[in-house]
Design a protein around this motif. Structure first.
Motif, mmCIF file in Angstrom:
data_model
loop_
_atom_site.group_PDB
_atom_site.id
_atom_site.type_symbol
_atom_site.label_atom_id
_atom_site.label_comp_id
_atom_site.label_asym_id
_atom_site.label_seq_id
_atom_site.Cartn_x
_atom_site.Cartn_y
_atom_site.Cartn_z
ATOM 1 N N SER A 52 0.827 12.389 -4.752
ATOM 2 C CA SER A 52 0.965 11.069 -5.271
ATOM 3 C C SER A 52 2.342 10.746 -5.551
ATOM 4 C CB SER A 52 0.194 10.915 -6.488
ATOM 5 O OG SER A 52 0.581 11.821 -7.662
ATOM 6 N N GLU A 53 3.116 11.851 -5.708
ATOM 7 C CA GLU A 53 4.711 11.651 -6.029
ATOM 8 C C GLU A 53 5.591 11.008 -4.871
ATOM 9 O OE1 GLU A 53 4.555 15.769 -4.421
ATOM 10 O OE2 GLU A 53 3.299 14.623 -5.689
ATOM 11 N N ARG A 54 5.037 11.151 -3.645
ATOM 12 C CA ARG A 54 5.751 10.721 -2.375
ATOM 13 C C ARG A 54 5.270 9.043 -2.152
ATOM 14 N NH1 ARG A 54 6.607 14.946 1.337
ATOM 15 N NH2 ARG A 54 6.467 16.981 -0.035
ATOM 16 N N HIS A 55 4.806 8.602 -3.022
ATOM 17 C CA HIS A 55 4.397 7.078 -3.023
ATOM 18 C C HIS A 55 5.063 6.567 -4.308
ATOM 19 C CE1 HIS A 55 1.027 7.775 -0.249
ATOM 20 N NE2 HIS A 55 0.962 8.993 -0.825
ATOM 21 N N GLU A 56 5.408 4.918 -3.778
ATOM 22 C CA GLU A 56 5.792 4.272 -4.897
ATOM 23 C C GLU A 56 4.938 4.132 -6.063
ATOM 24 O OE1 GLU A 56 8.112 1.455 -7.138
ATOM 25 O OE2 GLU A 56 5.927 1.005 -6.381
ATOM 26 N N PRO A 57 5.218 4.306 -7.358
ATOM 27 C CA PRO A 57 4.610 4.426 -8.396
ATOM 28 C C PRO A 57 3.819 3.274 -8.873
ATOM 29 C CG PRO A 57 6.899 5.218 -9.052
ATOM 30 C CD PRO A 57 6.881 4.754 -7.633
ATOM 31 N N GLY A 58 4.311 2.117 -8.355
ATOM 32 C CA GLY A 58 3.789 0.905 -8.775
ATOM 33 C C GLY A 58 2.712 0.233 -7.590
ATOM 34 N N HIS A 59 2.746 0.843 -6.671
ATOM 35 C CA HIS A 59 2.010 0.407 -5.307
ATOM 36 C C HIS A 59 1.142 1.484 -4.733
ATOM 37 C CE1 HIS A 59 5.293 -2.221 -5.943
ATOM 38 N NE2 HIS A 59 4.499 -3.249 -5.422
ATOM 39 N N HIS A 60 -0.145 1.655 -5.104
ATOM 40 C CA HIS A 60 -1.115 2.847 -4.857
ATOM 41 C C HIS A 60 -2.136 2.203 -4.214
ATOM 42 C CE1 HIS A 60 0.450 6.244 -7.529
ATOM 43 N NE2 HIS A 60 1.345 5.761 -6.652
ATOM 44 N N PRO A 61 -2.011 1.843 -2.972
ATOM 45 C CA PRO A 61 -3.399 1.402 -2.082
ATOM 46 C C PRO A 61 -4.563 2.453 -2.060
ATOM 47 C CG PRO A 61 -1.149 0.826 -0.769
ATOM 48 C CD PRO A 61 -0.722 1.861 -2.032
ATOM 49 N N MET A 62 -5.543 1.778 -2.245
ATOM 50 C CA MET A 62 -6.705 2.735 -2.322
ATOM 51 C C MET A 62 -7.700 2.239 -1.085
ATOM 52 S SD MET A 62 -6.768 5.138 -4.496
ATOM 53 C CE MET A 62 -8.363 5.501 -4.798
ATOM 54 N N PRO A 63 -8.484 3.375 -0.564
ATOM 55 C CA PRO A 63 -9.598 3.031 0.454
ATOM 56 C C PRO A 63 -10.548 2.060 -0.328
ATOM 57 C CG PRO A 63 -9.124 5.111 0.487
ATOM 58 C CD PRO A 63 -8.359 4.725 -0.436
ATOM 59 N N ASN A 64 -10.840 1.134 0.474
ATOM 60 C CA ASN A 64 -12.041 0.026 -0.097
ATOM 61 C C ASN A 64 -11.572 -0.761 -0.981
ATOM 62 O OD1 ASN A 64 -14.041 1.155 1.700
ATOM 63 N ND2 ASN A 64 -14.718 2.635 0.284
ATOM 64 N N GLY A 65 -10.287 -0.839 -1.182
ATOM 65 C CA GLY A 65 -9.393 -2.008 -2.093
ATOM 66 C C GLY A 65 -9.265 -3.167 -1.133
ATOM 67 N N GLY A 66 -9.385 -3.179 0.040
ATOM 68 C CA GLY A 66 -9.106 -4.464 0.762
ATOM 69 C C GLY A 66 -7.823 -3.952 1.847
ATOM 70 N N PRO A 67 -7.625 -5.081 2.719
ATOM 71 C CA PRO A 67 -6.447 -4.661 3.635
ATOM 72 C C PRO A 67 -5.248 -4.956 2.898
ATOM 73 C CG PRO A 67 -7.505 -6.893 3.903
ATOM 74 C CD PRO A 67 -8.359 -6.394 3.046
ATOM 75 N N ILE A 68 -4.210 -4.180 3.372
ATOM 76 C CA ILE A 68 -2.901 -4.195 2.665
ATOM 77 C C ILE A 68 -1.928 -4.975 3.233
ATOM 78 C CG2 ILE A 68 -3.309 -1.821 1.652
ATOM 79 C CD1 ILE A 68 -1.465 -0.815 4.161
ATOM 80 N N LEU A 69 -0.942 -5.635 2.418
ATOM 81 C CA LEU A 69 0.298 -6.343 2.811
ATOM 82 C C LEU A 69 1.334 -5.507 2.610
ATOM 83 C CD1 LEU A 69 1.326 -9.428 3.423
ATOM 84 C CD2 LEU A 69 2.130 -9.306 1.075
#
Length: 431
Positions: A323-340
């Motif tokens: 998780s440290e490789r991702h931007e802390p304020g933007h954590h897209p999740m599966p089944n959360g809908g498409p991503i911008l």
């Protein structure tokens, strides 16, 4: 209400069938075309004169497909709504002289295509697929979808430090698949493939062949909320775009725009080809469509000025073990809908206007959506989005579905996300 209750798993079932039936870009466009034909589209040849009649048409060139639907009453200056995607995935591709050997093993010489995760091709049962070019210039699709090849990993007894120091693979020496034992003769592989394709070996003049994992897509998880499968990057978007275009065309008599699906090849190695996004194919098709409807250069300019493209490609879901490789304020999740997908350095083409366009499509489709941006210390990948925006001067928005294991031989997504993406794309294409 859970996403599973709101969104049709039938779409995901069909996606899994599409993935299994599309081991190469050439199979992917053939399968997309078959779905469009059932929706009333017809193929047109680039060498023929085109008419300006209403209805659905499509062009196939190699591993690329451009399809569009002209509604009744469309003028030469009617703008386009485009869903962009790509048909290719990182893999291992057969070299011009494929027959090789070492230590009594029969092997197939391969070249690394795109930025594949090499270790994911080890110790898998692999098939062979692609196309053969025959002496008369025609092509024959081939799909040997059974265990044929294998890239064997070195046993831990012969590499005692592998778990401590990590696996180190040399692309030339360590990625050559085996497919048998005994003597090797020039032409063995192509003769075998020709026989599988039911064509005489002496008729084969060229080939575009690649390996694929024969393990079928499958639901995963306690509640089957995930899907594991090959080539989600980016056949997931090709499948969703095909379904969306067919749906938009069903009620297309009153559309205020011309919906388009642009599925390109060669995105994984830079898009610089006659079938890639940086080539002229899309621009030529759009321009010819304007002229076929009696339009002028001025009409073409007006149509493109009002055109919008959603560039749909997979993105990164937050990885639970990194998780440290991702931007802390933007954590897209599966089944959360498409991503911008956003990158201010234009690795993605999205801006504030694009955000509003995408948010509106999702809201009208009744699907949630998420934002993705890379960690500042991690280089950001790119897509066909910036290329499309720059080459054609059209508003472009980068979107997609969040997955894990991108560029692996087998990737992972949420089971509801494919249908949510297709719903959003349908609403977008309907204008």
């Amino acid at each position: 209400m859970s996403n599973s209750a709101r969104f049709d798993r039938g779409h995901t079932d069909d996606l899994m069938s599409f993935l299994a039936a599309s081991p190469s870009p050439y199979h992917a466009v053939a399968n997309a075309a078959e779905r469009l034909e059932k929706a009333g589209f017809r193929q047109v040849a680039e060498t023929d004169a085109w008419d300006g009649e209403a209805g659905g048409k499509y062009v196939i060139r190699g591993g690329a497909l451009i399809a569009w639907y002209v509604p009744v009453g469309a003028t030469p200056a009617t703008p386009y709504r485009i869903v962009g995607a790509h048909t290719d995935s990182p893999n291992l591709r057969v070299k011009p002289h494929p027959d090789t050997h070492s230590g009594g093993w029969r092997q197939v010489a391969v070249e690394i295509y795109g930025g594949t995760l090499l270790n994911t091709w080890l110790d898998r049962d692999l098939g062979l697929s692609g196309r053969l070019t025959l002496s008369d210039g025609s092509h024959r699709l081939v799909n040997i979808d059974r265990p044929l090849l294998r890239v064997p990993q070195l046993a831990v007894h012969l590499d005692r430090s592998v778990n401590a120091d990590g696996l180190k693979l040399d692309k030339q020496r360590h990625m050559t698949p085996v497919w048998g034992l005994g003597e090797v003769h020039e032409g063995d592989l192509i003769s075998f493939v020709a026989d599988e394709a039911d064509v005489p070996a002496d008729e084969v003049r060229g080939w575009d062949l690649m390996v694929h994992s024969v393990e079928p897509p499958a639901y995963l998880g306690r509640d089957h909320e995930l899907v594991a499968g090959p080539r989600m990057d980016n056949l997931l978007s090709v499948h969703a775009g095909t379904a969306a275009l067919a749906a938009a065309a069903t009620g297309g008599a009153t559309l205020p725009c011309i919906p388009v699906l642009a599925a390109f090849d060669h995105e994984e190695n830079g898009s610089q080809s006659d079938t890639g996004a940086e080539g002229p194919l899309l621009g030529t098709v759009l321009e010819r469509s304007v002229f076929a409807r009696g339009g002028s250069y001025e009409d073409r300019a007006r149509a493109l000025a009002g055109t919008i493209c959603l560039s749909s490609d997979t993105g990164h879901a937050v990885h639970p073990n990194y998780s440290e490789r991702h931007e802390p304020g933007h954590h897209p999740m599966p089944n959360g809908g498409p991503i911008l997908k956003v990158n201010v350095n234009q690795r993605y083409a999205t801006d504030g206007t694009g955000r509003a366009i995408f948010a509106d499509a999702c809201e009208r489709a009744g699907v949630p959506w998420q934002s993705f941006v890379s960690h500042n210390s991690m280089p950001c990948g790119t897509t066909i989005g910036p290329i499309t925006a720059a080459r054609h001067g059209i508003t472009t928005v980068d979107i997609g579905v969040a997955i894990l294991s991108m560029h692996s031989a087998r990737e992972l997504c949420g089971a509801d996300d494919p249908h949510m993406l297709a719903n959003a794309l349908t609403t977008f294409l309907e204008g």
